[in-house]
Scaffold this motif. Structure first.
Motif, PDB file in Angstrom:
ATOM      1  N   GLY A 153      49.216  24.094  27.214  1.00 48.62           N
ATOM      2  CA  GLY A 153      50.046  23.555  28.285  1.00 48.62           C
ATOM      3  C   GLY A 153      49.383  22.405  29.011  1.00 48.62           C
ATOM      4  N   ASN A 154      48.073  22.338  28.885  1.00 52.79           N
ATOM      5  CA  ASN A 154      47.310  21.257  29.512  1.00 52.79           C
ATOM      6  C   ASN A 154      46.682  20.329  28.483  1.00 52.79           C
ATOM      7  N   GLN A 155      46.196  20.915  27.392  1.00 52.52           N
ATOM      8  CA  GLN A 155      45.489  20.121  26.394  1.00 52.52           C
ATOM      9  C   GLN A 155      45.464  20.828  25.049  1.00 52.52           C
ATOM     10  N   LEU A 156      45.132  20.061  24.001  1.00 56.61           N
ATOM     11  CA  LEU A 156      44.958  20.627  22.675  1.00 56.61           C
ATOM     12  C   LEU A 156      43.618  21.341  22.609  1.00 56.61           C
ATOM     13  N   ARG A 157      43.622  22.591  22.145  1.00 55.73           N
ATOM     14  CA  ARG A 157      42.387  23.368  22.052  1.00 55.73           C
ATOM     15  C   ARG A 157      41.630  22.953  20.787  1.00 55.73           C
ATOM     16  N   VAL A 158      40.982  21.831  20.838  1.00 59.11           N
ATOM     17  CA  VAL A 158      40.264  21.312  19.673  1.00 59.11           C
ATOM     18  C   VAL A 158      39.115  22.233  19.265  1.00 59.11           C
ATOM     19  N   ASP A 159      38.625  23.053  20.204  1.00 60.34           N
ATOM     20  CA  ASP A 159      37.523  23.969  19.889  1.00 60.34           C
ATOM     21  C   ASP A 159      37.934  25.043  18.888  1.00 60.34           C
ATOM     22  N   LEU A 160      39.248  25.238  18.712  1.00 61.69           N
ATOM     23  CA  LEU A 160      39.728  26.277  17.803  1.00 61.69           C
ATOM     24  C   LEU A 160      39.885  25.786  16.372  1.00 61.69           C
ATOM     25  N   LEU A 161      39.966  24.481  16.198  1.00 60.04           N
ATOM     26  CA  LEU A 161      40.306  23.925  14.887  1.00 60.04           C
ATOM     27  C   LEU A 161      39.261  24.250  13.822  1.00 60.04           C
ATOM     28  N   GLU A 162      38.010  24.000  14.127  1.00 60.13           N
ATOM     29  CA  GLU A 162      36.977  24.224  13.117  1.00 60.13           C
ATOM     30  C   GLU A 162      36.867  25.678  12.683  1.00 60.13           C
ATOM     31  N   PRO A 163      36.795  26.652  13.600  1.00 59.30           N
ATOM     32  CA  PRO A 163      36.717  28.042  13.137  1.00 59.30           C
ATOM     33  C   PRO A 163      37.938  28.501  12.351  1.00 59.30           C
ATOM     34  N   ILE A 164      39.129  28.004  12.710  1.00 61.25           N
ATOM     35  CA  ILE A 164      40.325  28.362  11.943  1.00 61.25           C
ATOM     36  C   ILE A 164      40.254  27.760  10.546  1.00 61.25           C
ATOM     37  N   ILE A 165      39.900  26.489  10.461  1.00 59.13           N
ATOM     38  CA  ILE A 165      39.805  25.808   9.160  1.00 59.13           C
ATOM     39  C   ILE A 165      38.765  26.477   8.268  1.00 59.13           C
ATOM     40  N   LEU A 166      37.631  26.860   8.834  1.00 59.59           N
ATOM     41  CA  LEU A 166      36.581  27.517   8.053  1.00 59.59           C
ATOM     42  C   LEU A 166      37.074  28.825   7.455  1.00 59.59           C
ATOM     43  N   ARG A 167      37.824  29.596   8.222  1.00 59.50           N
ATOM     44  CA  ARG A 167      38.349  30.861   7.726  1.00 59.50           C
ATOM     45  C   ARG A 167      39.407  30.645   6.644  1.00 59.50           C
ATOM     46  N   LEU A 168      40.240  29.635   6.826  1.00 58.65           N
ATOM     47  CA  LEU A 168      41.266  29.340   5.824  1.00 58.65           C
ATOM     48  C   LEU A 168      40.640  28.841   4.526  1.00 58.65           C
ATOM     49  N   LYS A 169      39.590  28.058   4.626  1.00 56.06           N
ATOM     50  CA  LYS A 169      38.897  27.581   3.422  1.00 56.06           C
ATOM     51  C   LYS A 169      38.227  28.733   2.686  1.00 56.06           C
ATOM     52  N   ALA A 170      37.657  29.670   3.437  1.00 56.73           N
ATOM     53  CA  ALA A 170      37.034  30.840   2.816  1.00 56.73           C
ATOM     54  C   ALA A 170      38.087  31.665   2.085  1.00 56.73           C
ATOM     55  N   LEU A 171      39.270  31.832   2.706  1.00 54.95           N
ATOM     56  CA  LEU A 171      40.355  32.576   2.074  1.00 54.95           C
ATOM     57  C   LEU A 171      40.839  31.846   0.829  1.00 54.95           C
ATOM     58  N   LEU A 172      40.982  30.530   0.913  1.00 54.41           N
ATOM     59  CA  LEU A 172      41.433  29.727  -0.232  1.00 54.41           C
ATOM     60  C   LEU A 172      40.495  29.899  -1.417  1.00 54.41           C
ATOM     61  N   SER A 173      39.201  29.926  -1.146  1.00 52.71           N
ATOM     62  CA  SER A 173      38.208  30.106  -2.208  1.00 52.71           C
ATOM     63  C   SER A 173      38.396  31.452  -2.917  1.00 52.71           C
ATOM     64  N   VAL A 174      38.725  32.495  -2.144  1.00 50.97           N
ATOM     65  CA  VAL A 174      38.943  33.827  -2.723  1.00 50.97           C
ATOM     66  C   VAL A 174      40.231  33.874  -3.538  1.00 50.97           C
ATOM     67  N   ILE A 175      41.307  33.320  -3.001  1.00 51.06           N
ATOM     68  CA  ILE A 175      42.608  33.356  -3.677  1.00 51.06           C
ATOM     69  C   ILE A 175      42.538  32.606  -5.009  1.00 51.06           C
ATOM     70  N   ARG A 176      41.813  31.508  -5.037  1.00 51.06           N
ATOM     71  CA  ARG A 176      41.690  30.721  -6.269  1.00 51.06           C
ATOM     72  C   ARG A 176      41.022  31.497  -7.400  1.00 51.06           C
ATOM     73  N   LYS A 177      40.236  32.500  -7.055  1.00 54.98           N
ATOM     74  CA  LYS A 177      39.493  33.273  -8.055  1.00 54.98           C
ATOM     75  C   LYS A 177      40.256  34.494  -8.555  1.00 54.98           C
ATOM     76  N   GLN A 178      41.419  34.773  -7.984  1.00 51.27           N
ATOM     77  CA  GLN A 178      42.172  35.958  -8.388  1.00 51.27           C
ATOM     78  C   GLN A 178      42.839  35.727  -9.737  1.00 51.27           C
ATOM     79  N   SER A 179      42.810  36.739 -10.578  1.00 54.59           N
ATOM     80  CA  SER A 179      43.303  36.576 -11.947  1.00 54.59           C
ATOM     81  C   SER A 179      44.797  36.830 -12.106  1.00 54.59           C
TER      82      SER A 179
END
Length: 267
Positions: A153-179
């Motif tokens: 409501g006041n500003q973009l929470r830029v502090d949240l972007l990196e931890p969210i992106i890191l978790r999504l990248k970790a998940l993407l790495s796992v999903i890519r390996k599923q058979s």
């Protein structure tokens, strides 16, 4: 005027008009709790009480409330993948889900918004959106809503972007390996606390600290596995063979990460 935590955790009087749109099709946005969540909860309780015999024993799944540790839980529910119907879906249900995907960002981005609540620090209310709002969004509307989810409501929470992106990248790495896994109709929950906290000195946090943020206030969860399947699954007597990773799910994750990276770069 009451804090969000109090209103989310007490018995609330349900007002049907809080779910109605105005003459222009707009939903009221200044809410101190999520009326859609309350509606679904009460609807489920009514269904249980009407169908179940109180004199018999019943088995239930006990679910964790993953936002119980948050004072002002901000939640984004994302339906993932380009296909939503399970292998056991009837032709009617299959056609219905295919149409929903084609008419929403599920087809163009591999992800669509199913629900959102985000605490607005400037008003002390939660801004809430439901699945019907998410179905109508264009790709650009999806991007704007994702940005809105990260605004207090006041500003973009830029502090949240990196931890969210890191978790999504970790998940993407796992999903890519599923058979053979297919996560049809499953969702991703992205969660954070609307109340900003100073960096904790606790070294026993579940996630490592990153660049002055406190990632323990951010969480990403896969949920809703009723239609998840894989090669040789016993849940389906005639399982459709699936080879390789779930490319529809991967497509959605890649687009989600790309949008968040653009936000972090100010685009």
């Amino acid at each position: 005027s009451c804090p969000g935590k109090m209103l989310l955790r007490t018995d609330l009087q349900y007002h049907t008009d809080s779910l109605l749109e105005d003459a222009n099709g707009n939903q009221p946005e200044r809410k101190s709790y999520n009326p859609w969540g309350l509606h679904c909860h009460r609807q489920h309780l009514n269904r249980m009480s009407s169908k179940l015999n109180e004199n018999k024993l019943h088995q239930f799944l006990l679910l964790e409330n993953v936002v119980s540790k948050y004072s002002y839980p901000c939640i984004l529910d994302l339906k993932m993948g380009t296909r939503q119907h399970g292998d056991d879906a009837s032709e009617e249900k299959k056609a219905r889900h295919i149409k929903k995907c084609e008419q929403s960002t599920s087809a163009s981005l591999g992800v669509r918004i199913c629900g959102m609540q985000v605490y607005q620090a400037d008003t002390g209310h939660f801004l809430c959106k439901d699945k019907y709002f998410g179905r109508k969004l264009s790709p650009e509307g999806f991007r704007q809503t994702l940005r809105q989810f990260l605004c207090n409501g006041n500003q973009l929470r830029v502090d949240l972007l990196e931890p969210i992106i890191l978790r999504l990248k970790a998940l993407l790495s796992v999903i890519r390996k599923q058979s053979s896994y297919r996560f049809y109709s499953s969702s991703l929950l992205i969660i954070y606390d609307g109340q900003e906290h100073k960096e904790s000195t606790d070294h026993h946090l579940p996630f490592p600290k990153t660049h002055g943020t406190n990632p323990s206030r951010v969480d990403v969860r896969m949920i809703d596995f009723a239609h998840t399947t894989f090669k040789g699954s016993k849940s389906n007597p005639n399982p459709t063979p699936h080879d390789g990773p779930d490319h529809g799910y991967i497509f959605g994750l890649e687009n989600l990460i790309k949008i968040l990276q653009n936000l972090s770069e100010g685009k």
